[in-house]
Structures are given as structure tokens and as C-alpha cells.
Design a protein around this motif. Structure first.
Motif, PDB file in Angstrom:
ATOM      1  N   ASN A  33       0.863  -1.174   0.000  1.00 60.33           N
ATOM      2  CA  ASN A  33       0.000   0.000   0.000  1.00 60.33           C
ATOM      3  C   ASN A  33       0.909   1.237   0.000  1.00 60.33           C
ATOM      4  O   ASN A  33       1.956   1.245   0.666  1.00 60.33           O
ATOM      5  N   ILE A  34       0.512   2.259  -0.723  1.00 55.87           N
ATOM      6  CA  ILE A  34       1.359   3.440  -0.895  1.00 55.87           C
ATOM      7  C   ILE A  34       0.601   4.703  -0.509  1.00 55.87           C
ATOM      8  O   ILE A  34      -0.609   4.824  -0.779  1.00 55.87           O
ATOM      9  N   CYS A  96       7.000   9.622  -0.458  1.00 55.11           N
ATOM     10  CA  CYS A  96       6.288   8.384  -0.755  1.00 55.11           C
ATOM     11  C   CYS A  96       6.542   7.411   0.385  1.00 55.11           C
ATOM     12  O   CYS A  96       7.687   7.249   0.827  1.00 55.11           O
ATOM     13  N   ALA A  97       5.488   6.778   0.864  1.00 58.73           N
ATOM     14  CA  ALA A  97       5.606   5.819   1.956  1.00 58.73           C
ATOM     15  C   ALA A  97       4.927   4.514   1.564  1.00 58.73           C
ATOM     16  O   ALA A  97       3.938   4.516   0.834  1.00 58.73           O
ATOM     17  N   ALA A  98       5.472   3.412   2.067  1.00 57.00           N
ATOM     18  CA  ALA A  98       4.961   2.093   1.689  1.00 57.00           C
ATOM     19  C   ALA A  98       4.842   1.195   2.914  1.00 57.00           C
ATOM     20  O   ALA A  98       5.622   1.295   3.858  1.00 57.00           O
ATOM     21  N   ASP A  99       3.874   0.313   2.854  1.00 57.96           N
ATOM     22  CA  ASP A  99       3.762  -0.741   3.866  1.00 57.96           C
ATOM     23  C   ASP A  99       2.814  -1.811   3.340  1.00 57.96           C
ATOM     24  O   ASP A  99       1.867  -1.511   2.617  1.00 57.96           O
ATOM     25  N   ARG A 100       3.076  -3.054   3.727  1.00 52.99           N
ATOM     26  CA  ARG A 100       2.212  -4.145   3.285  1.00 52.99           C
ATOM     27  C   ARG A 100       0.928  -4.205   4.102  1.00 52.99           C
ATOM     28  O   ARG A 100      -0.087  -4.726   3.629  1.00 52.99           O
ATOM     29  N   PHE A 101       0.977  -3.656   5.322  1.00 56.30           N
ATOM     30  CA  PHE A 101      -0.181  -3.790   6.215  1.00 56.30           C
ATOM     31  C   PHE A 101      -0.630  -2.420   6.678  1.00 56.30           C
ATOM     32  O   PHE A 101      -0.002  -1.798   7.528  1.00 56.30           O
TER      33      PHE A 101
END
Length: 128
Positions: A33-34, A96-101
Motif C-alpha cells: 500500500n502506498i 512516498c511511503a509504503a507498507d504491506r499492512f
């Protein structure tokens, strides 16, 4: 792990447009998710838009709703943020930030604590 990399910032006049891109070299960005955040001088970091990993759900802060558009192309491993009708108050560093959960509770995807992986940022300056 993923290391987002932003590009596309610059200097633009009020009313102008920019297109920011977030890529993740050597990672499968489609797993993540971004969100895009921005930080203006002297202000807290603000979540402005987010998109889930499949691209089926998006969210925007009220300050940019109707002007900014987030999209992703998982085949190209990129997430873009189209900035339209820019205003001087849009000036800041965009991250920009990302994480799977990320929580699916409405609005939660715009909270910085949801994300564990961050890019270095790209500067956007809106000025005449």
C-alpha cells in the motif's frame, strides 16, 4: 523490505501541474500500500493521498481533493501523483511511503504511523 524513491518535483507557477512518481527498485511494489505525504516548512507532515496495493481504493485529504490524482501501474512498478491547479500552499517536500499492512478503516491510510518504509522526498515549490 522496500525502499521508495520519489521523483518529479520542481518549481511551478500557481495553477500549474506536476507529476510525481514513486518507484521501488528491486522490490515488488504491487505488494505494498502506498501513500504520499508532504511537509511544508514549519508544519507537521500531512498525509495527502493513499492507494491500496491493488489500486482499487484511494483516499485524499480535503486540502487536495479534486486537484490531485493518485494512480499506480503495478506492471511498471510505479505509483504516480498528478498535481493539478497547484497553489502556493502546496509547497513542501513530498514523500512516498509504503507498507504491506495498512488499516482499512476510513482515513487511516493517511496516517504516517501506518507506514514503515519512506523515501527521501522530492521538493515541490509553487511560486510566481
Amino acid at each position: 523490505q522496500v525502499q521508495p524513491v520519489e521523483s518529479g518535483g520542481g518549481l511551478v507557477q500557481p495553477g500549474g501541474t506536476l507529476r510525481l512518481s514513486c518507484v521501488a527498485p528491486e522490490s515488488i511494489l504491487s505488494l505494498y500500500n502506498i501513500a504520499w505525504f508532504r511537509q511544508a516548512p514549519g508544519k507537521d507532515r500531512e498525509g495527502i493521498s493513499c492507494i491500496n496495493n491493488k489500486g482499487t481504493s484511494t483516499n485524499y485529504a480535503d486540502s487536495v481533493k479534486g486537484r490531485f490524482i493518485i494512480s499506480r501501474d503495478n506492471a511498471r512498478n510505479t505509483v504516480d501523483l498528478q498535481l493539478n491547479n497547484l497553489k502556493p500552499e502546496d509547497t513542501g517536500i513530498y514523500y512516498c511511503a509504503a507498507d504491506r499492512f495498512v488499516s482499512t478503516v476510513p482515513g487511516k491510510c493517511l496516517e504516517s504511523l501506518q507506514y514503515g518504509f519512506w523515501g527521501q522526498g522530492t521538493q515541490v515549490t509553487v511560486s510566481s
